[in-house]
Design a protein around this motif. Structure first.
Motif, PDB file in Angstrom:
ATOM      1  N   LEU A 164       0.717  -1.043  -0.066  1.00 53.91           N
ATOM      2  CA  LEU A 164       0.132  -0.164   0.206  1.00 53.91           C
ATOM      3  C   LEU A 164       0.641   1.046  -0.525  1.00 53.91           C
ATOM      4  O   LEU A 164       1.928   0.972   0.660  1.00 53.91           O
ATOM      5  CB  LEU A 164      -0.921   0.422   1.097  1.00 53.91           C
TER       6      LEU A 164
ATOM      7  N   THR B 123       0.550   5.112   0.292  1.00 53.42           N
ATOM      8  CA  THR B 123      -0.409   5.551   0.723  1.00 53.42           C
ATOM      9  C   THR B 123      -0.015   7.729  -0.022  1.00 53.42           C
ATOM     10  O   THR B 123       0.419   8.695   1.107  1.00 53.42           O
ATOM     11  CB  THR B 123      -0.457   6.455   1.870  1.00 53.42           C
TER      12      THR B 123
ATOM     13  N   ILE C 108      -4.124   3.614   6.353  1.00 51.90           N
ATOM     14  CA  ILE C 108      -4.079   1.793   6.398  1.00 51.90           C
ATOM     15  C   ILE C 108      -4.343   1.237   8.085  1.00 51.90           C
ATOM     16  O   ILE C 108      -4.301  -0.162   7.234  1.00 51.90           O
ATOM     17  CB  ILE C 108      -2.601   2.476   7.083  1.00 51.90           C
TER      18      ILE C 108
ATOM     19  N   VAL D  71      -4.917  -2.756   7.024  1.00 52.50           N
ATOM     20  CA  VAL D  71      -3.763  -3.273   7.506  1.00 52.50           C
ATOM     21  C   VAL D  71      -3.951  -4.752   8.117  1.00 52.50           C
ATOM     22  O   VAL D  71      -3.621  -5.956   8.632  1.00 52.50           O
ATOM     23  CB  VAL D  71      -3.323  -2.662   8.809  1.00 52.50           C
TER      24      VAL D  71
ATOM     25  N   ILE E  73       4.097  -0.960   3.927  1.00 50.61           N
ATOM     26  CA  ILE E  73       3.542   0.089   3.761  1.00 50.61           C
ATOM     27  C   ILE E  73       3.782   1.445   3.295  1.00 50.61           C
ATOM     28  O   ILE E  73       5.845   1.459   4.190  1.00 50.61           O
ATOM     29  CB  ILE E  73       3.026   0.454   5.004  1.00 50.61           C
TER      30      ILE E  73
ATOM     31  N   THR F   2       4.304   5.129   3.137  1.00 48.74           N
ATOM     32  CA  THR F   2       4.199   6.479   3.328  1.00 48.74           C
ATOM     33  C   THR F   2       4.965   7.768   2.551  1.00 48.74           C
ATOM     34  O   THR F   2       5.863   7.359   1.873  1.00 48.74           O
ATOM     35  CB  THR F   2       4.007   6.815   4.804  1.00 48.74           C
TER      36      THR F   2
ATOM     37  N   VAL G  87       7.325  -1.273   7.094  1.00 48.07           N
ATOM     38  CA  VAL G  87       7.249   0.505   6.262  1.00 48.07           C
ATOM     39  C   VAL G  87       8.561   1.163   5.899  1.00 48.07           C
ATOM     40  O   VAL G  87       9.773   1.708   6.121  1.00 48.07           O
ATOM     41  CB  VAL G  87       6.967   1.961   7.739  1.00 48.07           C
TER      42      VAL G  87
END
Length: 255
Positions: free
Chosen positions: A82, A84, A119, A123, A134, A136, A177
């Motif tokens: 993912l 974002t 998230i 998640v 993830i 960001t 992350v």
């Protein structure tokens, strides 16, 4: 994050860094799903780039995020990344009462609540994958403030701290992350910025970013060389000079 073999959802990827990164990740051998608000634009992207999937999503709307997450996971049960990406950047003058609140609230909703809600929506699914990421998206302005964009700066600083903290919480799990930290890049994030001669050309930014992802798969932050002037001012001890340079010329503004 490995450079290929992923199934990646990138909301906010119908233009700018998001679209350019999506296309390069697709070319690298990933299944990419692009999210955006405008269905006609999504249809055009899908038609021009066979193999890329699209889904409508408004990251400022909690219900839209929940619906899109359900749709993406149903269509792509092997989703494991993912990004974002979605964000807005608006000028604000807090010395003029009544002029900034609407823009400030919209910026918080899109840039901070949007990633938090995304998230949250993904998640559980990501934790069930054997190898998930993830990603960001903060900014060089998380580390040195641009005078004209106070709420943008604040949301990107919050994203940086959120990324740092989630990395601690997910330690030992299958989820990593990664924080993308762009400098000023020639995009349409603000009016005229795509033609700013002092901003980093978009193709150059994506080239360097992809090289980092390929050669440093365990990187916690993806930092191109240009952003390090802003990123490490405090560590170098020249933060005051960085802030003066940044605000003496919008050319050093970060994405």
């Amino acid at each position: 994050m490995r450079i290929n073999g992923n199934t990646i959802f990138i909301p906010g990827a119908t233009s700018g860094i998001g679209l350019a990164l999506a296309l390069r990740l697709h070319d690298a051998g990933n299944q990419v799903v692009i999210g955006g608000r405008r269905t006609e634009l999504l249809a055009d992207i899908a038609a021009q780039h066979p193999g890329i999937d699209t889904v409508r999503i408004d990251t400022a709307d909690a219900a839209s995020i929940a619906a899109a997450a359900h749709e993406v996971i149903a269509r792509h049960p092997d989703l494991n990344v993912l990004v974002t990406m979605a964000g807005i950047m608006r000028a604000e003058d807090w010395t003029t009462p009544g002029s900034f609140l609407e823009n400030a609230e919209a910026t918080v909703t899109t840039n901070l609540l949007g990633p938090i809600r995304l998230i949250s929506a993904f998640v559980e699914h990501l934790l069930a994958q054997p190898d998930a990421t993830i990603m960001t998206v903060s900014s060089g302005l998380a580390f040195a403030p641009l005078r004209v964009t106070p709420t943008y700066n604040a949301t990107k600083a919050a994203i940086h701290q959120l990324s740092e903290t989630l990395r601690l919480q997910f330690a030992g799990s299958s989820v990593s992350v990664v924080e993308l930290v762009p400098p000023s890049v020639q995009t349409e994030l603000m009016p005229g910025h795509q033609d700013d001669p002092f901003a980093m050309p978009l193709a150059e930014y994506i080239d360097e970013t992809m090289t980092i992802l390929e050669t440093q798969p365990d990187a916690a932050e993806v930092q191109v060389e240009r952003v390090k002037f802003l990123r490490y001012g405090e560590a170098r001890g020249d933060q005051a000079q960085v802030i003066r340079a940044l605000n003496g010329s919008d050319a050093l503004a970060a994405n």
